[in-house]
Each structure stands twice: as C-alpha cells, then as structure tokens.
Design a protein around this motif. Sequence first.
Motif, short mmCIF file in Angstrom:
data_model
loop_
_atom_site.label_atom_id
_atom_site.label_comp_id
_atom_site.label_asym_id
_atom_site.label_seq_id
_atom_site.Cartn_x
_atom_site.Cartn_y
_atom_site.Cartn_z
N ILE A 184 0.58 -0.97 -0.09
CA ILE A 184 -0.05 -0.08 0.20
C ILE A 184 1.01 1.13 -0.30
O ILE A 184 1.64 1.87 1.22
CB ILE A 184 -0.93 -0.10 1.60
CG1 ILE A 184 -2.36 -0.81 1.33
CG2 ILE A 184 -2.08 1.19 1.16
CD1 ILE A 184 -2.81 -1.97 2.30
N ARG A 223 -5.99 -4.59 8.32
CA ARG A 223 -6.93 -3.06 7.51
C ARG A 223 -7.25 -4.10 6.52
O ARG A 223 -7.74 -4.98 6.29
CB ARG A 223 -5.44 -3.04 7.18
CG ARG A 223 -4.65 -4.25 5.93
CD ARG A 223 -3.65 -3.90 4.69
NE ARG A 223 -3.59 -4.73 3.08
CZ ARG A 223 -2.83 -5.03 2.66
NH1 ARG A 223 -1.83 -4.44 2.39
NH2 ARG A 223 -2.49 -5.54 1.42
N LEU A 239 -9.04 -2.48 2.66
CA LEU A 239 -9.23 -1.84 1.66
C LEU A 239 -10.70 -1.64 0.69
O LEU A 239 -11.54 -2.09 1.08
CB LEU A 239 -8.39 -2.61 0.44
CG LEU A 239 -6.80 -2.89 0.16
CD1 LEU A 239 -6.62 -3.20 -0.70
CD2 LEU A 239 -6.35 -1.38 0.37
N VAL A 297 -7.24 2.86 2.10
CA VAL A 297 -7.09 1.99 2.53
C VAL A 297 -7.79 2.19 4.40
O VAL A 297 -7.41 3.49 4.60
CB VAL A 297 -5.80 1.24 3.37
CG1 VAL A 297 -4.78 2.92 3.26
CG2 VAL A 297 -4.76 0.22 3.42
N ARG A 311 -8.21 6.33 7.98
CA ARG A 311 -8.78 6.13 6.91
C ARG A 311 -8.05 6.25 5.72
O ARG A 311 -8.02 7.91 6.07
CB ARG A 311 -10.00 6.01 6.28
CG ARG A 311 -10.40 5.95 4.76
CD ARG A 311 -12.06 6.01 3.81
NE ARG A 311 -12.30 7.55 3.76
CZ ARG A 311 -13.22 7.93 4.94
NH1 ARG A 311 -13.75 7.27 5.50
NH2 ARG A 311 -12.84 9.54 4.99
N LEU A 341 -2.45 3.05 -4.82
CA LEU A 341 -2.07 1.75 -4.77
C LEU A 341 -1.43 0.37 -5.51
O LEU A 341 -1.83 1.09 -7.30
CB LEU A 341 -3.53 1.12 -4.44
CG LEU A 341 -3.77 -0.48 -4.10
CD1 LEU A 341 -2.61 -1.16 -2.69
CD2 LEU A 341 -4.94 -1.02 -4.16
#
Lengths: 133, 504
Positions: B382, B416, B418, B423, B492, B502
């Motif tokens: 990420i 985490r 997505l 993220v 976030r 990403l």
Amino acid sequence: MARILIVEDEPSIGLILSEVVRGEGHEAVLLANGAVAREWLSRSAAPDLVLLDLFMPGVNGRELLSFMRSTPGLQTTPVILITGAVPSGASFPPPGSYQSLLTKPFNLCDLATAIRDCLPPGARSLPEAAGRD
Amino acid sequence: MSQCLKPTTNHNGSPPAEAFAALVMRLNAVTALSEVIELSVHGAMDLLQGDAASLWLTDGDSRQLSCRYQTDDPVRLRCSGTAILPLKVGCVVLGVIHVHFRARDPHPAPEAIAYGEAIACQCALAVERATLYEQERAARSEAEARAEHFQTLISIISDGVTVVDGRGEVILRNQRSAEITGVTGPDPVSGEEYPCPSVLGPDGEPVAADQTPVGRVLRGDTVRDEEIIIRRHDGSERSVIWSGGAVRDASGAVALAIISFRDVTGERQLEMAKDQVMQVLAHELRNPLAAASGLIQLVAERYRTADPGWVEEHLRLAGLELARLDGLTNDILAGYQVSQGRLLLTLQPLDLADVVQKAAAQYGWGAPTHRFIVEFPAEPPIRLNGDARLLTQVVGNLLSNAFKYTPPEGTVRLCRTLEPGAVVLRVEDSGVGIPQDQLEGVFRGFYRATNLQGRPGGLGLGLYVSRHIARSHGGDLWAESRPGGGTAMCLRLPLDGPGPGLAT
C-alpha cells in the motif's frame, strides 16, 4: 532491615524505587495506587517508611498522606514524597506532614540518602508484620 | 402709578366685574406662558379700554425688564397716557403691564386704580403659574432625556449594572447584570422573582449581608475593583470584579446605590486550566524522564555484577520510556501547530507497511503483557503520499492507547481493509471501551472518558492531533465501539493522492 511501603502508579518508577530499597537492604512493598495502599495500611502493621507518589489516579498522595496523619499508629510514620508536579498550591500537602521531598527525575544517590535519613534509628530490623501482603 | 384708567366698560361693552371674571377664567384655562402673556396683555388693554399694551418680565437674576409681548406701537398711535401695572405675587415683582391711552385722564378714580391692580394681580398669578409649569415641563423633559441616556448607556456597556434604591430594592438592572446574576425575570413555573444571588468572598466563604456590594454601598462606601463570587439560584457560581458608589439625596441620605460588575469567571477558569495543564505537563513529561533516568542509573551502578538479562531488560524499559517521552513531545508540538492552524506536512511516497512496522516497534511496549496481533499482509503493497513521521505518530498513538486501556492479558489487534481509493487501518482493543456518547469527545484536546477508574496517564492530546493529521492527509480518524467490549480506532487514508497510490 526495615519494611518500606512504595505507592507509585508508574510501573517503571515503582520498579526503580523497589530496586533501590532492596539495594539498601530493606524489604519493599510496592502498591500501584492510593486506594489499595489505604486498604493495606488499614490492615497491616505500620511500615517503617513510605515512599509516596503525589499525583496518582483515584486516591492521590495528598489524600493518602492526610489519611495517615489522622490514623492512630501512622501519624509519625516517616514519608518521602515523590512528585513530578510543581510543589506548590492547595493540592500540595502542608509542610511538616512529610519528612522529605524528591522531584522527578531524581538521583538514585539522593533517594538512598533520603531513605537512610528518614528511617527511624530503631527500624533496622523487620518488625513482626501481621496480615502482610 | 396709573395715569389713565377707564374701568367703566370694556371694548365689548361688558360690565367690569363680568369682564374681569371672564378674563380670570380664561387665564385659568391656559398653562403655556406665551398664551398667558398674550391673554394678559389683551385682557388688561380691553378691560381698561386702552389703545395699546405690552408686557415686560424681569429677566432672571439680572432684574432687567424685557418686553415679551406688545399689541401695537404706542408712539405710532400717538398715545399720550400710560398705566403701569406691576405684576406682583406677594412681595415679588415678576414684571409689568403697560396699557397706553390716546386720551389722557390726569385724575383716575381710586376704584379704577384698584381695578387695574386687580387685573395685574390675576395676570401675575397666571404668569407665575405658567412659569412654574414651564420649568416643571423642562425639568421633566430633561430628567426623561437623562434617564434615556442612562438606559442607553447601561444597555450598551459590557459590564453588569444594577441600581437599587435606599431600601435595597432593585429598581434597574441591565441585560448583562441579569445574565451574570441569573436573575432574568420571574420564575416560569411559580411566577415569583428569583431570590437574590448569594455573595461569597474570593475564598468561597459566605459574606455577611452588610458586606455585600449592595450593603456596603448603601452604607456609603465607594468601592473600586473588588472581587467576589456570586452564587446564583441554580447553584452555579460566577467570579466578578465589582465597583460601586452611592447617590445621596438633599438630606445626605443614600438614595441610590449603583453597582457595576464584570464577569471574570472565564479568566479565572483559564488561569486554573493553565495551572492544571502545566501540572499535568510537568508530571507527564517527568515520569518517563525519571523512569528512563532511574533505569539507566541502576544499570550504570550494577552492570558489572548484574545478570546480562537484567541489564538488557532495564535498558529495554529505558528505551520504551524515552519513546514515550518522544511521543508526548511530538503530541505537544503537533497539538500546538494544530491550535495555531499550521500543521506542516512533508509529503513523500511511502509504503504504509513501513509506517506500521516502525510504530509497532516503537509503541508496542505493552506487547509482553498483552496479546498483540498484526494482520497486515505484505501484498498488495500500500503506497500513498504522506508524512511518514506524522503517520507513524498517529499509528503509535492508536497502539499506545490500545495497550493503555486494555488490561494485561487482553488483546490488541491491528489490521487493514481496502476500500475503493482508500485503506482503512483498524486498531482494536479488548479494553473497557468508550461509552457511545463519548465516541466523538475523545478527539477533543485534553479529553478523558468518564468511565475510566482513575487517571490513565498521558496528556489527552494524542487522538486530538491524530485526527488532525489524518484529515490533513485527506483521510479521517474515528472511534467505534466493538460488540462485546473494547474499542476500534479506524484510520482511513486516501490512495488517490498525488503519489503513485495503490500498486496493483
């Protein structure tokens, strides 16, 4: 050997105080807050000396000191206050209610000296403790 | 005195007595001085059958006569005789009426002189009465204007003003006074006026009735800038600085007490809060400093003889205390920058896994006593544009809080998820949780949840600055209560910033 009560909510500082007390050849009883200490003092033989943190959650050092000074058997127990706060104002205990004051961060030699100076001359042997932790 | 008087009939042919009575009635019916003067001049002229007349009044203290009204010019009319009638009330001469005649009668009858004097006497009474009316009207108008000025003045000044009469009854208070004292009108339920607030000294001790502001000013004291505490009927208290003085009547007795007061509660609270912040700051910074310093001193004293494991553990603890100190100073600095509205970001492409790893190493100090689970898959990496130091501080704060509020043997989990373009990093703990109504409050500076037993330590700045840092990155930080206890802190961060985003 004397029995010394340590009331300190910071684990690392509690550890340091205990190690210095043991290094001086005494027994250390470490309690993490004022409420537990008040409970312990109510049912145990008076310690020879108390190392007391002033700023603690719940029952703070000033309240515990005030409890000690109004409790028969604890009125003359020597107390070394340990504080990181500024020693002034109404939240600070009255002078004369404690024997010594150490400001954080403190020198370990000063701590050892204060312990030696504040211990009563007759407190070299462990008193018969009833109901000890 | 009178040279020419003809009291037999007037111009209208009325008998003198009737005409006299009519004039008196008309004089009694008017109060304006100008009307009284005009009526007096014409009445005297008519009744005495003169050809012209004028009225002169003494002018204030100078005793000079000045003409106030004239019917016609006696010279132009070729008048040869004049009756001068003094306008007397008791011994005081207010002025004169001149009545001029074309025909000259050198020997007026005594009754004619008496008639003229009687007319003048009535005119004088009417003039005096009208003058008094006029003075009274002017005085009332001036008093009303002054009252209005005073009302306007006390309504616009920012201090509270209360005026009480000599018996201590409030006769005037401005809006600010009502706000400060809490006496804003009748009680909506009982309809009774709220009782006067009680007065305490700066030390919080009650003040005797004769030592209150009203009591002292009614006794004649003039007071400037003294501090008291006002306890309102609802029990709330305000610190005020007051001044006051008395207005005395002609006999020297206190007729009014005027008291002004300024609410300094906010200033006093700020002073106390500053003291408290300084105490907390000193305590919170000195604790890790004292711990690190003490641990290092112990190691320095005993490393030669101590077990290597003991040395390692003490140095590890000292390192953690220094990291804690570092975190606190970072929070203080960032908190200051946020409060000044100038939190500066140094944006650079970064891998979030690096940030998480660094924060976990630095702030995951509770790990030996807690279960610490990190679920952060390496793939996909990420990448986002962010300030690595500040984001490490945010993740560190979340971890540090999670350990702090979770009892030993509890679990802290970092994972985490997505989302499209973002993220979400979650730090979950199994601690006491945050009450639903305080989930937002924890993001205020110096905030402490009320369901905690005792003080958990720290400044209460971590979440405040962390949310600002998250939002400065275009993201957000919020708290969720976890079913079954504990809290989840959710961070976030957008992936669609100016950086590479990403990697897929």
